[in-house]
Scaffold this active site. Sequence first.
Site, mmCIF file in Angstrom:
data_model
loop_
_atom_site.group_PDB
_atom_site.id
_atom_site.type_symbol
_atom_site.label_atom_id
_atom_site.label_comp_id
_atom_site.label_asym_id
_atom_site.label_seq_id
_atom_site.Cartn_x
_atom_site.Cartn_y
_atom_site.Cartn_z
ATOM 1 N N ASP A 4 -0.781 -0.418 6.122
ATOM 2 C CA ASP A 4 -0.715 0.213 7.437
ATOM 3 C C ASP A 4 -1.981 -0.057 8.236
ATOM 4 O O ASP A 4 -2.149 0.441 9.340
ATOM 5 C CB ASP A 4 -0.466 1.717 7.317
ATOM 6 N N ASP A 39 -7.191 -0.972 4.776
ATOM 7 C CA ASP A 39 -6.756 -2.135 4.022
ATOM 8 C C ASP A 39 -6.822 -3.456 4.793
ATOM 9 O O ASP A 39 -6.229 -4.445 4.383
ATOM 10 C CB ASP A 39 -5.380 -1.926 3.383
ATOM 11 N N ASP A 82 0.886 -1.148 0.000
ATOM 12 C CA ASP A 82 0.000 0.000 0.000
ATOM 13 C C ASP A 82 0.938 1.215 0.000
ATOM 14 O O ASP A 82 2.015 1.150 0.576
ATOM 15 C CB ASP A 82 -0.827 -0.057 1.289
HETATM 16 P P1 ADP Z 1 -4.041 4.675 0.106
HETATM 17 O O1 ADP Z 1 -3.653 4.303 1.481
HETATM 18 O O2 ADP Z 1 -3.546 3.721 -0.915
HETATM 19 O O3 ADP Z 1 -3.703 6.077 -0.270
HETATM 20 P P2 ADP Z 1 -6.859 4.958 0.863
HETATM 21 O O4 ADP Z 1 -7.947 4.063 0.426
HETATM 22 O O5 ADP Z 1 -6.528 4.980 2.309
HETATM 23 O O6 ADP Z 1 -5.610 4.544 -0.031
HETATM 24 O O7 ADP Z 1 -7.181 6.420 0.408
HETATM 25 C C1 ADP Z 1 -7.366 6.725 -0.948
HETATM 26 C C2 ADP Z 1 -7.614 8.172 -1.173
HETATM 27 O O8 ADP Z 1 -8.868 8.527 -0.668
HETATM 28 C C3 ADP Z 1 -6.635 9.084 -0.500
HETATM 29 O O9 ADP Z 1 -5.488 9.312 -1.278
HETATM 30 C C4 ADP Z 1 -7.461 10.356 -0.343
HETATM 31 O O10 ADP Z 1 -7.451 11.095 -1.550
HETATM 32 C C5 ADP Z 1 -8.858 9.842 -0.141
HETATM 33 N N1 ADP Z 1 -9.231 9.774 1.266
HETATM 34 C C6 ADP Z 1 -9.446 8.689 2.020
HETATM 35 N N2 ADP Z 1 -9.781 9.009 3.270
HETATM 36 C C7 ADP Z 1 -9.782 10.362 3.317
HETATM 37 C C8 ADP Z 1 -10.023 11.323 4.342
HETATM 38 N N3 ADP Z 1 -10.341 10.975 5.582
HETATM 39 N N4 ADP Z 1 -9.929 12.622 4.010
HETATM 40 C C9 ADP Z 1 -9.596 13.000 2.770
HETATM 41 N N5 ADP Z 1 -9.339 12.154 1.784
HETATM 42 C C10 ADP Z 1 -9.423 10.856 2.032
HETATM 43 MG MG MG Z 2 -3.838 3.209 3.281
#
Ligand code: ADP
Ligand code: MG
Length: 622
Positions: free
Chosen positions: A513, A517, A320
């Site tokens: 992390d 995920d 990730d």
């Molecule tokens: P990764 O860990 O691969 O970046 P995530 O699924 O955790 O993937 O998040 C994907 C995207 O979703 C982030 O890059 C962000 O743009 C958006 N995102 C997720 N959660 C939030 C949040 N709480 N606030 C703002 N953006 C978020």
């Molecule tokens: Mg993540």
Amino acid sequence: MPKESEKKSIEIGAGLLLYIIAWAVADLMQVTGAPETVMFLLAYAALSVTIYREQLKKIAKKQFLDENLLMIIATAGAFAVGRHKEAVAAMLFYQTGRLVEELSLSRAKKSIAGFIDIRPEYANLKIGGTEKIVPPQELLPGQIIVLKPGEKIPVDAVVTSGMGTVDMKALTGESEPRAVWEGDRLYSGSINLNSVLEARVAKRYNNCTAARIMRLVENANEKRSESIHFADKFTKYYTPVVILIALLTGILPPMMFTEARGEWIYRGLIILVAACPCGLMVSIPLAFLGGIGSAAKQGVLIKGGILLEKLVRADTFVFDKTGTLTEGVFHVRDIVPFNKMTKEELLETAALAESYSKHPVAVSLLEAYGREVDRTRVTAVEEQPGYGVHAVVDGREVYAGNIRLMDLAKIRYLAAVEAGTAVYVAVDGKYAGYILISDVIRKDAGKLMRWMRKRDLSAVMLTGDNEQAAEAAAGELGIENVYAGLMPQDKVELLKEFRENQVEGELLAFVGDGINDAPVLALADIGIAMGGLGADAALEAADIILMEDEPSRIMNAVRISKATLRAVRQNMVFAIGMKVILITMAFFGVVNMQNAIIADMAVMLISILNSFWMLWYPEKGA
Ligand code: ADP
Ligand code: MG
């Protein structure tokens, strides 16, 4: 010494005493016949009642074809053919061997617990102006505790006054002390080094880091390794085969040459003794315990022996991005309001909306905001994994997240032109601007990538972040397989696809992390989560937990796994080789029962030592 072992030592002591008496009386006073038999029988009984009793219980469960049975037949048989002394001696050595086994296993478990010696014994509870020493189990969230220099931190807490340094080595394997001051989180099991701190209890003892890690380690051997299963199955087939060989030895030759019938039966019995696989049976679980212990010492929690075997076969590591390969600590680079809002207002709105989220994006916005958040201003919070958050702030409806979130909420926005991760903000259905943030690659991730390239292990990056941000990070790390713009469920689908296309025998590890995920962690052959401190989801879903946010700890885990399996293989070859030699010698009558079992004990001790070493596997070994 554990109770069981204590009981066994007493039995062995009593047996030994009776044996010496029997021997002395028989030899010195020339006692023969029934009285002599009875004396040896007494010693034999003292040594073997427990084994006979165990075996009777096993017959009921239909699992009696094991080394105990070999010993029972062999020694009872020896008695029957008049070899009293040998029969008792064999039983004596066998029981001593089992005692050594038990002791080394419990010793290994103890040292694992000792390595991560994190169980706090007491806490200084502050009540009014005074302090009271209480067991950590009695602390309640919100209470104030006092931490003195050198004391173990009893529960997870937040510093309310004072500043100092804490040693988290027992938790993370990281020897560098960490500076803490007001507002910083303290983890139970770490040690307050040199100043007096006051802290507010954050969680009840049982939910705290120390207690959770102890539980994990104590249950580590539940996921038993395939080697152990193999060894169990092996004895199931091995035992009857050995009994058959012994029977044939005792029956066939005497039919051919009628003289020396007793001698052949005796040789058959020695074969039974020589064949006993006891040393092997204990050295295998011991090696795994050792490997798990060494890993724990180096900041890697491994939830079972089977994972050591899997790690060795892992060929693809899927990472990730955010928080795993990157620090997950974004820095706000630009704030671009769209309408009459000021930059400060835009940041405040976003920070408030994010105030309940644990996502690295949210944490960074709150950090940039820098002030205490008044959470009463925030209601109706809803987090959409992979999108962002929705909340009502000061009575106004706020969306903060990526482009997908804006699309979902049907909000027209202006796309950010600069590279980086943009958090788009909308207030009451209208676009309000974006906040541009960027993340830094973990130095440590580069180290891991170099190590992986040298070993031809393939790396894949998955991320929910946008294409540019993903490519930038991948380029820096030299990762060629990149999948960006993924929703959490896309990640799950992708992983399923990877697994379907997997080469037989090679395994896939996912490193994340634990934020958004957990399903992927659970789906991979090996789920590796980073940052065991704090992240509950990761602790549950992952198979392996890196206590420190350092992906390169995977290297330690792989090294330890390889060394453990090497020790297991060595022990197997050595033990089985020795068995073959001893059985052959027994067949030709060149070894007696006593020496056969002494040789067997030597094999056992050497294998146990070989396994025990795993507990001290060096950090930068091989
Ligand atoms: P990764 O860990 O691969 O970046 P995530 O699924 O955790 O993937 O998040 C994907 C995207 O979703 C982030 O890059 C962000 O743009 C958006 N995102 C997720 N959660 C939030 C949040 N709480 N606030 C703002 N953006 C978020
Ligand atoms: Mg993540």
